[in-house]
Design a protein around this motif. Sequence first.
Motif, PDB file in Angstrom:
ATOM      1  N   ASP A   1       0.721  -1.188  -0.060  1.00  0.00           N
ATOM      2  CA  ASP A   1      -0.141   0.244  -0.062  1.00  0.00           C
ATOM      3  C   ASP A   1       1.022   1.367   0.168  1.00  0.00           C
ATOM      4  OD1 ASP A   1      -2.702  -1.306   0.269  1.00  0.00           O
ATOM      5  OD2 ASP A   1      -1.813  -1.948   2.165  1.00  0.00           O
ATOM      6  N   LEU A   2       2.056   1.096   0.514  1.00  0.00           N
ATOM      7  CA  LEU A   2       3.224   2.347   0.582  1.00  0.00           C
ATOM      8  C   LEU A   2       4.405   1.559   0.606  1.00  0.00           C
ATOM      9  CD1 LEU A   2       3.509   3.832   4.069  1.00  0.00           C
ATOM     10  CD2 LEU A   2       2.237   2.009   3.652  1.00  0.00           C
ATOM     11  N   VAL A   3       5.414   2.303   0.267  1.00  0.00           N
ATOM     12  CA  VAL A   3       6.748   1.929  -0.006  1.00  0.00           C
ATOM     13  C   VAL A   3       7.717   3.068   0.993  1.00  0.00           C
ATOM     14  CG1 VAL A   3       8.759   1.846  -1.512  1.00  0.00           C
ATOM     15  CG2 VAL A   3       6.344   1.073  -2.284  1.00  0.00           C
ATOM     16  N   ASP A   4       8.408   2.172   1.826  1.00  0.00           N
ATOM     17  CA  ASP A   4       9.548   2.885   2.672  1.00  0.00           C
ATOM     18  C   ASP A   4      10.604   2.716   1.905  1.00  0.00           C
ATOM     19  OD1 ASP A   4       9.750   3.685   5.467  1.00  0.00           O
ATOM     20  OD2 ASP A   4      10.704   2.115   5.918  1.00  0.00           O
ATOM     21  N   VAL A   5      11.332   4.057   1.739  1.00  0.00           N
ATOM     22  CA  VAL A   5      12.713   4.215   1.177  1.00  0.00           C
ATOM     23  C   VAL A   5      13.557   4.380   1.963  1.00  0.00           C
ATOM     24  CG1 VAL A   5      13.940   5.228  -0.516  1.00  0.00           C
ATOM     25  CG2 VAL A   5      11.488   4.746  -1.044  1.00  0.00           C
ATOM     26  N   GLY A   6      14.731   3.820   2.220  1.00  0.00           N
ATOM     27  CA  GLY A   6      15.839   3.895   3.118  1.00  0.00           C
ATOM     28  C   GLY A   6      17.275   4.027   2.403  1.00  0.00           C
ATOM     29  N   GLY A   7      18.267   4.617   2.925  1.00  0.00           N
ATOM     30  CA  GLY A   7      19.587   4.786   2.444  1.00  0.00           C
ATOM     31  C   GLY A   7      20.635   4.427   3.256  1.00  0.00           C
ATOM     32  N   GLU A   8      20.314   3.908   4.523  1.00  0.00           N
ATOM     33  CA  GLU A   8      21.292   3.728   5.408  1.00  0.00           C
ATOM     34  C   GLU A   8      20.870   2.395   6.099  1.00  0.00           C
ATOM     35  OE1 GLU A   8      23.543   5.595   9.633  1.00  0.00           O
ATOM     36  OE2 GLU A   8      21.902   6.773   8.739  1.00  0.00           O
ATOM     37  N   SER A   9      21.689   1.259   6.133  1.00  0.00           N
ATOM     38  CA  SER A   9      21.191   0.162   6.811  1.00  0.00           C
ATOM     39  C   SER A   9      21.149   0.342   8.169  1.00  0.00           C
ATOM     40  CB  SER A   9      22.243  -0.979   6.411  1.00  0.00           C
ATOM     41  OG  SER A   9      22.033  -2.118   7.126  1.00  0.00           O
ATOM     42  N   THR A  10      20.194  -0.148   8.943  1.00  0.00           N
ATOM     43  CA  THR A  10      20.047  -0.231  10.434  1.00  0.00           C
ATOM     44  C   THR A  10      20.150  -1.536  10.726  1.00  0.00           C
ATOM     45  OG1 THR A  10      17.716  -0.110  10.230  1.00  0.00           O
ATOM     46  CG2 THR A  10      18.984   1.837  10.440  1.00  0.00           C
ATOM     47  N   ARG A  11      20.791  -2.407  10.150  1.00  0.00           N
ATOM     48  CA  ARG A  11      21.031  -4.028  10.914  1.00  0.00           C
ATOM     49  C   ARG A  11      22.167  -3.733  11.582  1.00  0.00           C
ATOM     50  NH1 ARG A  11      25.861  -5.252   8.991  1.00  0.00           N
ATOM     51  NH2 ARG A  11      26.665  -4.419   7.143  1.00  0.00           N
ATOM     52  N   PRO A  12      22.056  -4.628  12.934  1.00  0.00           N
ATOM     53  CA  PRO A  12      23.003  -4.809  13.819  1.00  0.00           C
ATOM     54  C   PRO A  12      24.529  -4.680  13.229  1.00  0.00           C
ATOM     55  CG  PRO A  12      21.388  -6.346  14.431  1.00  0.00           C
ATOM     56  CD  PRO A  12      21.125  -5.814  12.908  1.00  0.00           C
ATOM     57  N   GLY A  13      25.267  -3.768  13.867  1.00  0.00           N
ATOM     58  CA  GLY A  13      26.587  -3.592  13.320  1.00  0.00           C
ATOM     59  C   GLY A  13      26.688  -2.910  11.974  1.00  0.00           C
ATOM     60  N   ALA A  14      25.972  -2.395  11.435  1.00  0.00           N
ATOM     61  CA  ALA A  14      26.023  -1.551  10.256  1.00  0.00           C
ATOM     62  C   ALA A  14      26.601  -0.326  10.686  1.00  0.00           C
ATOM     63  CB  ALA A  14      24.836  -1.183   9.516  1.00  0.00           C
ATOM     64  N   LEU A  15      27.586   0.233   9.879  1.00  0.00           N
ATOM     65  CA  LEU A  15      28.183   1.609  10.044  1.00  0.00           C
ATOM     66  C   LEU A  15      27.343   2.747   9.450  1.00  0.00           C
ATOM     67  CD1 LEU A  15      31.885   0.506   8.945  1.00  0.00           C
ATOM     68  CD2 LEU A  15      30.831   0.797  11.155  1.00  0.00           C
ATOM     69  N   PRO A  16      27.553   3.992  10.050  1.00  0.00           N
ATOM     70  CA  PRO A  16      26.601   5.102   9.542  1.00  0.00           C
ATOM     71  C   PRO A  16      27.164   5.677   8.068  1.00  0.00           C
ATOM     72  CG  PRO A  16      28.401   5.761  11.144  1.00  0.00           C
ATOM     73  CD  PRO A  16      28.326   4.115  11.255  1.00  0.00           C
ATOM     74  N   VAL A  17      26.244   6.219   7.562  1.00  0.00           N
ATOM     75  CA  VAL A  17      26.182   6.739   6.210  1.00  0.00           C
ATOM     76  C   VAL A  17      26.427   8.190   6.251  1.00  0.00           C
ATOM     77  CG1 VAL A  17      25.209   6.788   4.001  1.00  0.00           C
ATOM     78  CG2 VAL A  17      25.085   4.977   5.052  1.00  0.00           C
ATOM     79  N   ASP A  18      27.186   8.903   5.427  1.00  0.00           N
ATOM     80  CA  ASP A  18      27.454  10.388   5.247  1.00  0.00           C
ATOM     81  C   ASP A  18      26.042  10.844   4.862  1.00  0.00           C
ATOM     82  OD1 ASP A  18      28.183  12.571   3.090  1.00  0.00           O
ATOM     83  OD2 ASP A  18      29.393  12.757   4.840  1.00  0.00           O
ATOM     84  N   ARG A  19      25.918  12.066   5.305  1.00  0.00           N
ATOM     85  CA  ARG A  19      24.520  12.703   4.952  1.00  0.00           C
ATOM     86  C   ARG A  19      24.461  13.106   3.675  1.00  0.00           C
ATOM     87  NH1 ARG A  19      24.234  10.994   9.107  1.00  0.00           N
ATOM     88  NH2 ARG A  19      23.343   9.785   7.873  1.00  0.00           N
ATOM     89  N   ASP A  20      25.514  13.499   3.075  1.00  0.00           N
ATOM     90  CA  ASP A  20      25.485  13.579   1.542  1.00  0.00           C
ATOM     91  C   ASP A  20      25.219  12.547   0.775  1.00  0.00           C
ATOM     92  OD1 ASP A  20      25.622  16.444   1.733  1.00  0.00           O
ATOM     93  OD2 ASP A  20      27.716  16.425   1.473  1.00  0.00           O
ATOM     94  N   GLU A  21      25.805  11.427   1.303  1.00  0.00           N
ATOM     95  CA  GLU A  21      25.443  10.079   0.275  1.00  0.00           C
ATOM     96  C   GLU A  21      23.982   9.536   0.746  1.00  0.00           C
ATOM     97  OE1 GLU A  21      26.357   6.724  -1.829  1.00  0.00           O
ATOM     98  OE2 GLU A  21      27.021   8.592  -1.577  1.00  0.00           O
ATOM     99  N   GLU A  22      23.387   9.700   2.032  1.00  0.00           N
ATOM    100  CA  GLU A  22      22.060   9.286   2.076  1.00  0.00           C
ATOM    101  C   GLU A  22      21.282   9.865   1.257  1.00  0.00           C
ATOM    102  OE1 GLU A  22      19.253   8.227   6.066  1.00  0.00           O
ATOM    103  OE2 GLU A  22      20.274  10.187   5.814  1.00  0.00           O
ATOM    104  N   LEU A  23      21.519  11.370   1.290  1.00  0.00           N
ATOM    105  CA  LEU A  23      20.600  12.227   0.414  1.00  0.00           C
ATOM    106  C   LEU A  23      20.696  11.806  -1.293  1.00  0.00           C
ATOM    107  CD1 LEU A  23      21.391  15.521   1.869  1.00  0.00           C
ATOM    108  CD2 LEU A  23      19.236  14.751   1.652  1.00  0.00           C
ATOM    109  N   ARG A  24      21.921  11.607  -1.595  1.00  0.00           N
ATOM    110  CA  ARG A  24      21.998  11.035  -3.041  1.00  0.00           C
ATOM    111  C   ARG A  24      21.278   9.813  -3.488  1.00  0.00           C
ATOM    112  NH1 ARG A  24      24.542   7.737  -6.089  1.00  0.00           N
ATOM    113  NH2 ARG A  24      25.548   6.664  -4.096  1.00  0.00           N
TER     114      ARG A  24
END
Length: 283
Positions: A52-75
């Motif tokens: 019914d809707l779609v959830d779009v994410g650009g940073e993995s939140t799995r255990p142990g995942a490293l953060p993503v630079d804000r500009d990269e997430e925006l891109r």
Amino acid sequence: MLTLPIAGLPRDRCVVMGVVNVTPDSFSDGGRWFDPGAAVEHGLELVRQGADLVDVGGESTRPGALPVDRDEELRRVVPVVRRLAEAGVVVSVDTMWAETAEASLEAGAAIVNDVSGGRADPRMVPLVAAAGVPFVVMHWRAHSPSMQQHTEYADVLEDVLAELGEQLRTVVDGGVAPERIVVDPGLGFSKTGEQNWTLLAHLDRFAALGHPLLVAASRKGFLGALLADEVGPRPVGERDDATAAISTVSAMAGAWGVRVHEPRRSADAVRVVARLRAEASDG
């Protein structure tokens, strides 16, 4: 079942939220939709399958995942959000960061899904309050690299409810309208597999908080452990039947929505529950 004031979403049954991970390191798909064009097509396919809707994410939140630079997430995120919204898809943006949320809302997103519930970025709650959009507040204790070091609870159900309740008060005090808040128990986030099952057994307690409830169990490790054989845990891509079972349980508990990677089975499941509920109310 509580609903949200969003045009295009069903109000008579549990909503199915499809997942588009625009990341190279998702636990579920391993980066299959990292290319923006592939991500958009995958989002459209999820809708064809019953999302019914779609959830779009650009940073993995799995255990142990490293953060993503804000500009990269925006891109990664904004072009996908824009193209899906232009195609008429109801889009949720999965981000902890106000900058990404703001750009995604400008691109057409209708919901902000923040796994930190506004705790990671102090600018998030004021942004959501000013935008007047629905906000998913998840129970959260720590960022991905250290989240599984924070699984100690005196009583996991009561502690999670208390901590989530405190965060809900903070969000409301920050100006977000209560009727636009969705609660998420945060399965797998600072939770062991056994703790996840405890929370799932008491979804009615989360529904009783007075906000729409989102359940996000799709393909998670505790399902793989449950279905393990002599070789080991059930592979990630073979957990969709179990996910649909959780979707059934969630819909029966009055959840507003379920967040899943493969929508078809869950779309069928929530419709069965809705039909049974309608029959019971008519009787």
